[in-house]
Design a protein around this motif. Structure first.
Motif, PDB file in Angstrom:
ATOM      1  N   VAL A  54      38.131  -5.776  -8.396  1.00 47.88           N
ATOM      2  CA  VAL A  54      39.345  -4.957  -8.445  1.00 47.88           C
ATOM      3  C   VAL A  54      39.763  -4.714  -9.887  1.00 47.88           C
ATOM      4  O   VAL A  54      40.095  -3.586 -10.285  1.00 47.88           O
ATOM      5  N   VAL A  55      39.740  -5.752 -10.715  1.00 44.81           N
ATOM      6  CA  VAL A  55      40.119  -5.603 -12.119  1.00 44.81           C
ATOM      7  C   VAL A  55      39.177  -4.642 -12.840  1.00 44.81           C
ATOM      8  O   VAL A  55      39.621  -3.765 -13.591  1.00 44.81           O
ATOM      9  N   GLN A  56      37.889  -4.790 -12.609  1.00 46.95           N
ATOM     10  CA  GLN A  56      36.927  -3.901 -13.261  1.00 46.95           C
ATOM     11  C   GLN A  56      37.144  -2.442 -12.844  1.00 46.95           C
ATOM     12  O   GLN A  56      37.105  -1.535 -13.684  1.00 46.95           O
ATOM     13  N   ALA A  57      37.391  -2.226 -11.555  1.00 48.23           N
ATOM     14  CA  ALA A  57      37.595  -0.856 -11.065  1.00 48.23           C
ATOM     15  C   ALA A  57      38.856  -0.242 -11.657  1.00 48.23           C
ATOM     16  O   ALA A  57      38.855   0.921 -12.109  1.00 48.23           O
ATOM     17  N   LEU A  58      39.950  -1.004 -11.661  1.00 52.38           N
ATOM     18  CA  LEU A  58      41.200  -0.483 -12.226  1.00 52.38           C
ATOM     19  C   LEU A  58      41.076  -0.265 -13.732  1.00 52.38           C
ATOM     20  O   LEU A  58      41.617   0.697 -14.272  1.00 52.38           O
ATOM     21  N   SER A  59      40.346  -1.147 -14.397  1.00 54.71           N
ATOM     22  CA  SER A  59      40.153  -1.015 -15.839  1.00 54.71           C
ATOM     23  C   SER A  59      39.409   0.260 -16.188  1.00 54.71           C
ATOM     24  O   SER A  59      39.794   1.002 -17.092  1.00 54.71           O
TER      25      SER A  59
END
Length: 227
Positions: A78-83
């Motif tokens: 999730v963090v990678q996608a939002l980043s």
């Protein structure tokens, strides 16, 4: 503004903090069965409650592990996608450091061993001491931090408190104190991440990597040749 999240500690926890450390929104749902379905709606709800958009977020802070493999995968993805989607830097925080920080805040402990049950007769383990209100890892002589795997029934070098749900799985010194019931949430993750971001900044999504400690842990049982 900082957005923090955790799905490693058998929970789905989201927090938004401002630059002063004030918590603008914080919500935790215990249990790990619905984390994949919960996390994005919880992020949206937290942003709405704080009257913010992702464009207002300076850094995304996440629990990088070690811990539950599925939980690590969920919040890392999730963090990678939002980043990538919103060009926001990432900050990964150790689950063991979060346990130590929660112990400092809840129990006033200034030096601890942090132990998290890793199953398979082992615990994830680290040594932490408080510096400027932040629990920091105690490094080995070679500069590496102390995070490692220990076998059940191992005994610590020092007679200092052990915190986390793996504490009772180790052999204790006479009178050694344990605090097994320590449960960090995303607010603790966020506080640690803010402190780290102020010193080192964040990383791009490709460098927002999990930390498993156990070799091959990220592979499926079939990929490991065990199924």
């Amino acid at each position: 503004m900082f957005l923090a999240m955790d799905t490693v500690f058998d929970q789905c926890s989201i927090a938004i903090l401002d630059a002063s450390g004030q918590v603008l929104s914080s919500h935790t749902e215990t249990g790990k069965r619905q984390q994949t379905q919960q996390i994005l709606p919880m992020i949206d709800a937290a942003l709405s409650e704080a009257q913010l958009k992702l464009a207002d977020i300076q850094a995304l802070i996440f629990n990088r592990g070690p811990g539950a493999f599925s939980g690590i995968r969920i919040n890392t993805a999730v963090v990678q996608a939002l980043s990538v989607a919103h060009d926001i830097p990432c900050v990964g925080i150790s689950s063991l450091q979060a346990i130590a920080q929660a112990a400092y805040q809840q129990q006033g402990l200034s030096e601890v061993y942090s132990a998290l049950d890793a199953r398979m007769q082992q615990v994830y383990f680290g040594h932490y001491v408080v510096i400027d209100n932040i629990m920091q890892p105690v490094n080995h002589d070679n500069g590496e931090d102390t995070e490692q795997l220990l076998d059940y029934d191992s005994q610590t070098a020092l007679d200092i408190p052990i915190v986390g749900n793996g504490a009772g799985l180790l052999t204790l010194h006479d009178g050694q104190i344990i605090y097994a019931d320590i449960h960090p949430d995303a607010t603790v993750i966020g506080q640690l991440g803010m402190a780290q971001f102020m010193v080192n900044g964040g990383t791009e999504a490709a460098q927002a990597l999990p930390k498993y400690l156990r070799n091959q842990a990220w592979k499926t049982l079939k990929e490991q040749g065990k199924a």
